[in-house]
Design an enzyme around this catalytic site. Structure first.
Site, PDB file in Angstrom:
ATOM      1  N   HIS A  77       0.817  -1.218   0.000  1.00 20.74           N
ATOM      2  CA  HIS A  77       0.000   0.000   0.000  1.00 20.74           C
ATOM      3  C   HIS A  77       0.847   1.263   0.000  1.00 20.74           C
ATOM      4  O   HIS A  77       0.361   2.340  -0.349  1.00 20.74           O
ATOM      5  CB  HIS A  77      -0.985   0.000   1.174  1.00 20.74           C
ATOM      6  CG  HIS A  77      -0.400   0.345   2.503  1.00 20.74           C
ATOM      7  ND1 HIS A  77      -0.132  -0.594   3.469  1.00 20.74           N
ATOM      8  CD2 HIS A  77      -0.041   1.532   3.033  1.00 20.74           C
ATOM      9  CE1 HIS A  77       0.366   0.014   4.540  1.00 20.74           C
ATOM     10  NE2 HIS A  77       0.424   1.297   4.303  1.00 20.74           N
ATOM     11  N   ASP A 126      -0.482  -7.550   1.513  1.00 20.28           N
ATOM     12  CA  ASP A 126       0.075  -6.203   1.593  1.00 20.28           C
ATOM     13  C   ASP A 126       1.593  -6.280   1.787  1.00 20.28           C
ATOM     14  O   ASP A 126       2.131  -6.032   2.860  1.00 20.28           O
ATOM     15  CB  ASP A 126      -0.579  -5.444   2.752  1.00 20.28           C
ATOM     16  CG  ASP A 126      -0.268  -3.954   2.721  1.00 20.28           C
ATOM     17  OD1 ASP A 126       0.334  -3.494   1.741  1.00 20.28           O
ATOM     18  OD2 ASP A 126      -0.652  -3.262   3.694  1.00 20.28           O
ATOM     19  N   GLY A 221       3.114   6.693   8.635  1.00 18.98           N
ATOM     20  CA  GLY A 221       4.570   6.717   8.596  1.00 18.98           C
ATOM     21  C   GLY A 221       5.217   5.439   9.083  1.00 18.98           C
ATOM     22  O   GLY A 221       6.384   5.196   8.813  1.00 18.98           O
ATOM     23  N   SER A 223       3.817   2.390   8.407  1.00 21.40           N
ATOM     24  CA  SER A 223       3.473   1.352   7.441  1.00 21.40           C
ATOM     25  C   SER A 223       4.712   0.785   6.760  1.00 21.40           C
ATOM     26  O   SER A 223       5.661   1.512   6.462  1.00 21.40           O
ATOM     27  CB  SER A 223       2.553   1.914   6.360  1.00 21.40           C
ATOM     28  OG  SER A 223       1.277   2.157   6.867  1.00 21.40           O
ATOM     29  N   GLY A 224       4.687  -0.511   6.505  1.00 23.35           N
ATOM     30  CA  GLY A 224       5.788  -1.159   5.812  1.00 23.35           C
ATOM     31  C   GLY A 224       6.942  -1.556   6.702  1.00 23.35           C
ATOM     32  O   GLY A 224       7.829  -2.287   6.284  1.00 23.35           O
TER      33      GLY A 224
END
Length: 312
Positions: A77, A126, A221, A223-224
């Site tokens: 995403h 994701d 911020g 995310s991932g």
């Protein structure tokens, strides 16, 4: 981020090694990290695989993890509205402002989103891979993380750590110093049941939260970024920060992450030579009370929440 003392749960841990022997020589080792419990500002070098993913125009927008000298693992995403030519990644970074004497950076040469990622349907798959424009050199401050191999088990209560520079609350600003927080994994059944009324948790997801309440949360911020668990001297990544249902300053549900162990074949097939170090992790943990989960959990990563705080 807000932090309280995390719930620590003892469990028997069994490790079986699989994957690249080359990466297993270096992955998951953080010589400058002596964390056992707690949370707050991370020391320089504490999480040497942590990556700050930035756009050339707008700065940091997502986290990631270094998995070998040429590739970063992150969330699909994060890259729906940005091209590889506009992405730069920082390694060995502790602060977003000021000097980071141990850091280096690389631009992205290629971004590979999982072909079955679907943000309209449960945010399944994701996960993304980002290829560096050139290899990084490992140091005490820059090292790859080990990845959970296929068949790994992270039972309810498994102690985990999450790191990132996310906002302290929706509409706030990014934290300057890399933050770290310790949280337990929420069992699969409890997570499925907790979200039954609002969305479907798939086998490609793993959840984490605090059963006795507290203010642990993260926001845009983060995310991932990686979710890791420790076994002896090795740190193993179980998840990738994906989404949370509530606003990140008032969460009621556990956080949801992409389950790394589901993607060993996909990761290795796309990277080709020099695959990451995969470690099979088994901690049966314990099954928490769903009632305690529903009424007491206060951790959510609202990177892609259903309310919706997008992180990129």
């Amino acid at each position: 981020m807000k932090f309280n003392t995390a719930l620590s749960v003892a469990g028997a841990i069994l490790l079986n090694i699989a994957g690249s022997l080359c990466q297993l020589d270096v992955c998951g080792r953080a010589p400058l990290n002596n964390k056992i419990v707690g949370g707050g500002d991370a020391n320089a070098g504490a999480w040497p695989w942590q990556v700050s993913i930035q756009s050339l125009r707008n700065g940091h927008f997502c986290g990631g993890s270094l998995i070998n000298k040429d590739w970063v693992l992150s969330a699909a995403h994060c890259f729906q509205e940005i091209d590889a030519s506009n992405v730069v990644m920082y390694f060995g970074r502790q602060r977003q402002l000021g000097l980071n004497p141990n850091e280096t950076y690389r631009t992205a040469s290629r971004i590979i989103n999982h072909p079955k990622y679907n943000y309209l349907y449960r945010y399944d798959n994701d996960i993304a891979l980002v290829q560096l424009s050139s290899s990084v050199t490992f140091s005490d401050y820059i090292r790859p993380v080990c990845l959970a191999a296929a068949g790994s088990v992270f039972g309810g209560g498994t102690e985990s750590w999450i790191t990132g520079w996310g906002l302290r609350k929706p509409g706030g600003t990014l934290t300057d110093i890399l933050q770290e927080v310790q949280v337990p994994i929420v069992s699969n059944n409890d997570c499925y049941n907790a979200f039954a009324a609002v969305t479907t948790i798939t086998s490609n997801m793993i959840c984490a939260g605090v059963l006795n309440g507290g203010g642990k949360n993260s926001c845009q911020g983060d995310s991932g970024g990686p979710v890791v668990s420790r076994n002896s001297s090795l740190w193993i990544q179980s998840g990738i920060v994906s989404f949370g249902y509530d606003p990140c300053d008032n969460p009621k549900y556990p956080s949801v992450f992409a389950r790394v162990s589901q993607y060993q074949d996909w990761i290795t097939s796309n990277i080709g030579s020099n695959p990451p170090g995969f470690v099979k992790y088994h901690n049966s943990g314990f099954r928490s009370s769903l009632n305690l989960l529903l009424f007491s959990v206060s951790l959510t990563f609202s990177a892609i929440p259903f309310t919706f705080y997008l992180s990129s």
